[in-house]
Design a protein around this motif. Sequence first.
Motif, PDB file in Angstrom:
ATOM      1  N   ALA A 237       0.888  -1.247   0.025  1.00  0.00           N
ATOM      2  CA  ALA A 237       0.057   0.006   0.044  1.00  0.00           C
ATOM      3  C   ALA A 237       0.909   1.414  -0.105  1.00  0.00           C
ATOM      4  N   VAL A 238       1.919   1.270   0.666  1.00  0.00           N
ATOM      5  CA  VAL A 238       2.763   2.536   0.746  1.00  0.00           C
ATOM      6  C   VAL A 238       3.686   2.523  -0.513  1.00  0.00           C
ATOM      7  N   THR A 239       3.949   1.635  -1.202  1.00  0.00           N
ATOM      8  CA  THR A 239       4.478   1.624  -2.461  1.00  0.00           C
ATOM      9  C   THR A 239       3.593   2.316  -3.487  1.00  0.00           C
ATOM     10  N   LYS A 240       2.499   1.571  -3.413  1.00  0.00           N
ATOM     11  CA  LYS A 240       1.435   2.200  -4.615  1.00  0.00           C
ATOM     12  C   LYS A 240       1.369   3.742  -4.034  1.00  0.00           C
ATOM     13  N   LEU A 241       1.277   4.123  -2.804  1.00  0.00           N
ATOM     14  CA  LEU A 241       0.993   5.762  -2.484  1.00  0.00           C
ATOM     15  C   LEU A 241       1.994   6.218  -3.031  1.00  0.00           C
ATOM     16  N   ARG A 242       3.329   5.854  -2.744  1.00  0.00           N
ATOM     17  CA  ARG A 242       4.463   6.403  -3.589  1.00  0.00           C
ATOM     18  C   ARG A 242       4.553   6.794  -4.944  1.00  0.00           C
ATOM     19  N   TYR A 243       4.069   5.610  -5.581  1.00  0.00           N
ATOM     20  CA  TYR A 243       3.978   5.557  -7.049  1.00  0.00           C
ATOM     21  C   TYR A 243       2.955   6.612  -7.700  1.00  0.00           C
ATOM     22  N   ALA A 248       9.566  10.749  -4.156  1.00  0.00           N
ATOM     23  CA  ALA A 248      10.859   9.837  -4.066  1.00  0.00           C
ATOM     24  C   ALA A 248      10.977  10.311  -2.460  1.00  0.00           C
ATOM     25  N   LYS A 249      10.706  11.340  -1.636  1.00  0.00           N
ATOM     26  CA  LYS A 249      11.131  11.787  -0.619  1.00  0.00           C
ATOM     27  C   LYS A 249      10.405  10.875   0.589  1.00  0.00           C
TER      28      LYS A 249
END
Length: 774
Positions: A237-243, A248-249
């Motif tokens: 879920a965090v990776t999806k939010l980042r994408y 990148a921060k």
Amino acid sequence: MPILKRLHITIQGAVQGVGFRPFIYRLATELGLVGWVNNFAGGVAIEVEGSQTQLQAFLLQIYKELPPHASIQSLETSFLAPVGYKQFEIRASTGGENTALILPDIATCADCLREIFDKCDRRYLYPFTNCTHCGPRFSIITALPYDRANTTMQKFEMCDRCQAEYHHPLNRRFHAQLNACAECGPHLELWNQDGHVLTSHYQALQQAVEEIRKGKIVAIKGLGGFHLVVDARHQQAVTKLRYCKQRAKPFALMYPSLQLIKAHCEVSNLETQLLLSPQAPIVLLRRKFKSGMAIAPAVAPDNPYLGVMLPYTPLHHLLMSQLGFPVVATSGNLTDEPICTDEREAIQYLSNIATVFLIHNRPITRPIDDSVVRVIMERELLLRRARGYAPLPIAINLSPTIQQPQSKLLAVGAHFKNTIAFSLSQQVFVSQHIGDLATVAALKAFNQALADFQQLYQLQPLTIACDAHPDYVSTQFAQNSGLPTIPVQHHYAHVLSYMAENDLLRNENSILGIAWDGTGYGLDGTIWGGEFLQIQPLRSLTSDPETPFQRVAHLRTFRLPGGEKAIKEPRRVAIGLLYEIAGDALFTMNDLAPVQAFNAQELRILWTMLQRNINTAITSSAGRLFDAIAAIIGLRQYTQFEGQAAMELEFAIAELNTDDCYSFEITTIANSPLIIDWMPTVQGVLADLSCELSQGYISAKFHNTLVEMMVVVAQQIGAEQVVLTGGCFQNKYLIERTIQRLTQESFHPYWHQQVPPHDGGIALGQIVAALHVI
């Protein structure tokens, strides 16, 4: 019978939105005084009648018993003939010049927190509970004085019970302008991605909690805008939010309790105080990697620190009490764009990211991000000045020979991490963090901040101070305004911002300002950034405002192949730096990481650029020197955000402890600044690389060398007071070691606290510089 007197009092400072009028009411009635108190656009006015003894006691108690968030900047008194008041009352507010301080948004107080979790209280589970001691202020005010009619709460009419609290002198909601409850105040709704209502009130919060538990991304409307919230333990879920957010921060985290933060992070006493403070900022804390913490790696990849905050509104407290685990709580925006404040706007911009939207119907007047703080040498250092801190002003004490214009000077700041500032009397009001002026949306936020300050304080600037860089959006705004402009050299503004913040403007001795950052337009048209500026006592500048400082030293210059492109490619910076050492032979050194980062054709182009001086800006930047070393030792060849390479270079040191340094040289040329030659330093780095020494050890030696460069220059210049400013001094290792070494050598080092060292403080420095020119 004692002789009655009438005392008129005018108070200016943080005296609106803090329960000051109810405080005065209670104090006056307890002492048996009659008269009145009211807000006006400049502060609070009071008239009281009584005996000399009563009036003296009244004045004394005002200072002794101030409400928790109140502060007095000036208190003026005059005695008048009594008029025979019969009682004490709170009168309606009046107008006048807008000089009253607007309080920042304040975290939920203990009394309100107790109520929302008390099943017997009528505000049980109500997410908009507040009182005179807490709640929104700056994010909802539309005009001065601070009255309900001048806030976004004006459309909510108080119910009978709230009205009774509002008018009861012994109730802590006595004259609480934002008083409300579930019956008469704002409420929650849960929307889907199309803006359709799914449910409302407490059920909306419960369903949002369930979505977060499922690993979904939820957009939540808070005080100064939306947060994008997701389970911080859920890597996918965090990776999806980042994408989706194109970020990148590192992400900021909200924890349900201090106890859990301490289980995951190292927390000092001061860091605990900051987390629990009314400002409730994000605090950068060192992780406990052996704690067994379940934070997803995607939250802050390869970063030994976490940005952590506690709930600061009733809504956040209710949400986190239900979840019981940390969540990512990042600004509701796309990268480089302002935070969304309106639910329809959020649907438009965030529907491709969030599954559902937890919104409320209390409008937000202006976007305000969460503030960010880290502790340096047991003192707080603001890295982003926003919620909880802005818009409280910085008081400036200028030389008595300088006449300060009233309400006539605007500073528009820099291009990155922009803030704006207005001068008003002996104060400078610095805006909340606006951000990088790189997009149309960011420029819109910049213009809104300008309009906000002009409206709130009825400011009509006659002069605009700006950065000297001709290509900055803020500079172009100033030049196109039709008003006279005063360009201020970037690093001079950095130094003055610190001097203003720490009351050094009336200093009798010269000051050495060390201003190190990535980019600043120099007086010679090159890119400065490794600067040593000697500032003479500012009282002497009125005779010659055109030469306010002397550039007494700087880092040796080198070229940046590709100019602006090099800022995001440390490999290019490294090529420019190494070319100064090796010349054309550099392009045959295939064992160097920056050389390996280019293909043969790219290397030929770089060679041509450097040999013929095509698009190769000249720089003395310390920030670019960090980038080059990070690329040379193989840490990073590209960056995704400003300062990334320098951060990783700092983090590489980890817990390593060494005093080892590289060599460097100081070049002295008559009638010219000292030049700090980094060539021996870089040669030492290359030698250590060939010996396969660790990146961490090389980084520590490099940092130590920079510190010694500063110490040696300070010794040669001879200024006892040394100011450390600029973006490079966000680096904890660098600044703490510099402070320690300067102190050991009997210098007095100074560093920022309440104003960021990076470009977020530039507007304040521009104001001070322009005042001296005027």
